[in-house]
Write an enzyme that holds these catalytic residues in place. Structure first.
Site, PDB file in Angstrom:
ATOM      1  N   GLY A 189       0.786  -1.238   0.000  1.00 48.95           N
ATOM      2  CA  GLY A 189       0.000   0.000   0.000  1.00 48.95           C
ATOM      3  C   GLY A 189       0.813   1.281   0.000  1.00 48.95           C
ATOM      4  O   GLY A 189       0.227   2.367   0.003  1.00 48.95           O
ATOM      5  N   LYS A 191       0.389   3.070  -3.471  1.00 48.98           N
ATOM      6  CA  LYS A 191      -0.963   3.654  -3.520  1.00 48.98           C
ATOM      7  C   LYS A 191      -1.004   4.956  -2.716  1.00 48.98           C
ATOM      8  O   LYS A 191      -1.516   5.972  -3.175  1.00 48.98           O
ATOM      9  CB  LYS A 191      -1.944   2.626  -2.933  1.00 48.98           C
ATOM     10  CG  LYS A 191      -3.384   3.047  -2.828  1.00 48.98           C
ATOM     11  CD  LYS A 191      -4.144   1.944  -2.076  1.00 48.98           C
ATOM     12  CE  LYS A 191      -5.487   2.403  -1.602  1.00 48.98           C
ATOM     13  NZ  LYS A 191      -6.533   2.199  -2.602  1.00 48.98           N
ATOM     14  N   TYR A 220      -0.408   1.797 -13.066  1.00 48.75           N
ATOM     15  CA  TYR A 220      -1.003   3.029 -13.622  1.00 48.75           C
ATOM     16  C   TYR A 220      -2.322   2.740 -14.336  1.00 48.75           C
ATOM     17  O   TYR A 220      -3.216   3.587 -14.351  1.00 48.75           O
ATOM     18  CB  TYR A 220      -0.033   3.714 -14.586  1.00 48.75           C
ATOM     19  CG  TYR A 220       1.267   4.126 -13.928  1.00 48.75           C
ATOM     20  CD1 TYR A 220       1.268   4.801 -12.705  1.00 48.75           C
ATOM     21  CD2 TYR A 220       2.493   3.840 -14.519  1.00 48.75           C
ATOM     22  CE1 TYR A 220       2.445   5.166 -12.092  1.00 48.75           C
ATOM     23  CE2 TYR A 220       3.686   4.209 -13.909  1.00 48.75           C
ATOM     24  CZ  TYR A 220       3.656   4.862 -12.702  1.00 48.75           C
ATOM     25  OH  TYR A 220       4.827   5.225 -12.090  1.00 48.75           O
ATOM     26  N   LYS A 231      -4.484   0.654 -13.409  1.00 47.53           N
ATOM     27  CA  LYS A 231      -5.471   0.607 -12.340  1.00 47.53           C
ATOM     28  C   LYS A 231      -6.050   2.003 -12.056  1.00 47.53           C
ATOM     29  O   LYS A 231      -7.213   2.138 -11.699  1.00 47.53           O
ATOM     30  CB  LYS A 231      -4.757   0.071 -11.086  1.00 47.53           C
ATOM     31  CG  LYS A 231      -5.655  -0.408 -10.007  1.00 47.53           C
ATOM     32  CD  LYS A 231      -4.808  -0.935  -8.861  1.00 47.53           C
ATOM     33  CE  LYS A 231      -5.377  -0.474  -7.544  1.00 47.53           C
ATOM     34  NZ  LYS A 231      -6.750  -0.872  -7.323  1.00 47.53           N
TER      35      LYS A 231
END
Ligand SMILES: CC(C)(COP(=O)(O)OP(=O)(O)OC[C@H]1O[C@@H](n2cnc3c(N)ncnc32)[C@H](O)[C@@H]1OP(=O)(O)O)[C@@H](O)C(=O)NCCC(=O)NCCS
Length: 182
Positions: free
Chosen positions: A106, A109, A142, A144
């Site tokens: 994560g 992100k 990217y 995503k």
């Protein structure tokens, strides 16, 4: 796991240099000779280059910290600091790198959404970035986020030529998705 941001200042330069070199080696080491890596480190990541980038008011740099450890970093550019000027009024995510040991948890992100949020706070029309055509992992990341290819750029590395794909997404579509407006 506690992930936080830290704005990178001039006195963090050697920490930035260390993570920049380590993540570059982890990502592209297999594709480059030791001499090519050293050459790149001595130019792109020299203390002088990094210091001038850190002092550039058109760039922003952040670390992602996991607890107190530096796990990744981000370099964002606007205006003249962008590495390409193909799009008018654009915001570049030039570098987003997470140490291998922290990937898949994560941190990417967290950094990328910070970049997108900062872009939404500007008057820019586009967020864009370049990704190596063989960096499939980053390309999927990217995708995503619905970034789309709009151009490509070739550049010499030692005695070979590499290609970067340029991806973009409109700030308006990000604001619509993330619920922010100018
Ligand atoms: C690309 C990169 C930044 C992603 O960071 P990360 O910390 O590994 O990714 P995260 O764990 O935050 O994943 C975020 C989301 O993307 C998804 N994701 C991450 N990598 C993915 C991949 N390769 N394919 C598909 N989805 C992916 C995750 O499943 C997660 O989705 P979720 O929010 O629905 O769970 C990281 O792998 C990296 O630093 N790679 C090396 C450096 C690099 O290539 N940088 C880009 C240069 S252009």
């Amino acid at each position: 796991m506690n992930i936080t941001f830290k704005k990178i200042h001039l006195d963090d330069l050697m920490d930035l240099r260390a993570i920049a070199m380590q993540t570059f080696r982890e990502t592209f080491g297999h594709h480059n000779t030791e001499a090519e890596l050293e050459d790149y480190f001595n130019t792109a990541f020299s203390p002088e280059t990094l210091a001038s980038e850190l002092m550039d008011l058109d760039s922003q740099h952040y670390f992602a910290l996991v607890d107190d450890a530096i796990a990744g970093y981000l370099k964002l550019n606007q205006g003249a600091a962008q590495t390409e000027q193909e799009l008018a009024n654009a915001f570049e995510v030039q570098r987003i790198y997470v140490l291998k040991a922290f990937q898949g948890q994560g941190v990417g992100k967290f950094l990328f959404e910070k970049a997108l949020q900062l872009a939404c706070e500007t008057d820019c029309e586009w967020v864009w970035l370049g990704v190596w055509d063989q960096n499939y992992k980053a390309q999927r990341f990217y995708e995503k986020y619905k970034f789309e290819r709009f151009s490509e750029h070739q550049f010499p590395v030692g005695d070979k030529v590499d290609t970067d794909w340029m991806l973009r997404r409109s700030v308006a579509s990000l604001q619509a998705e993330f619920g922010q407006s100018k």
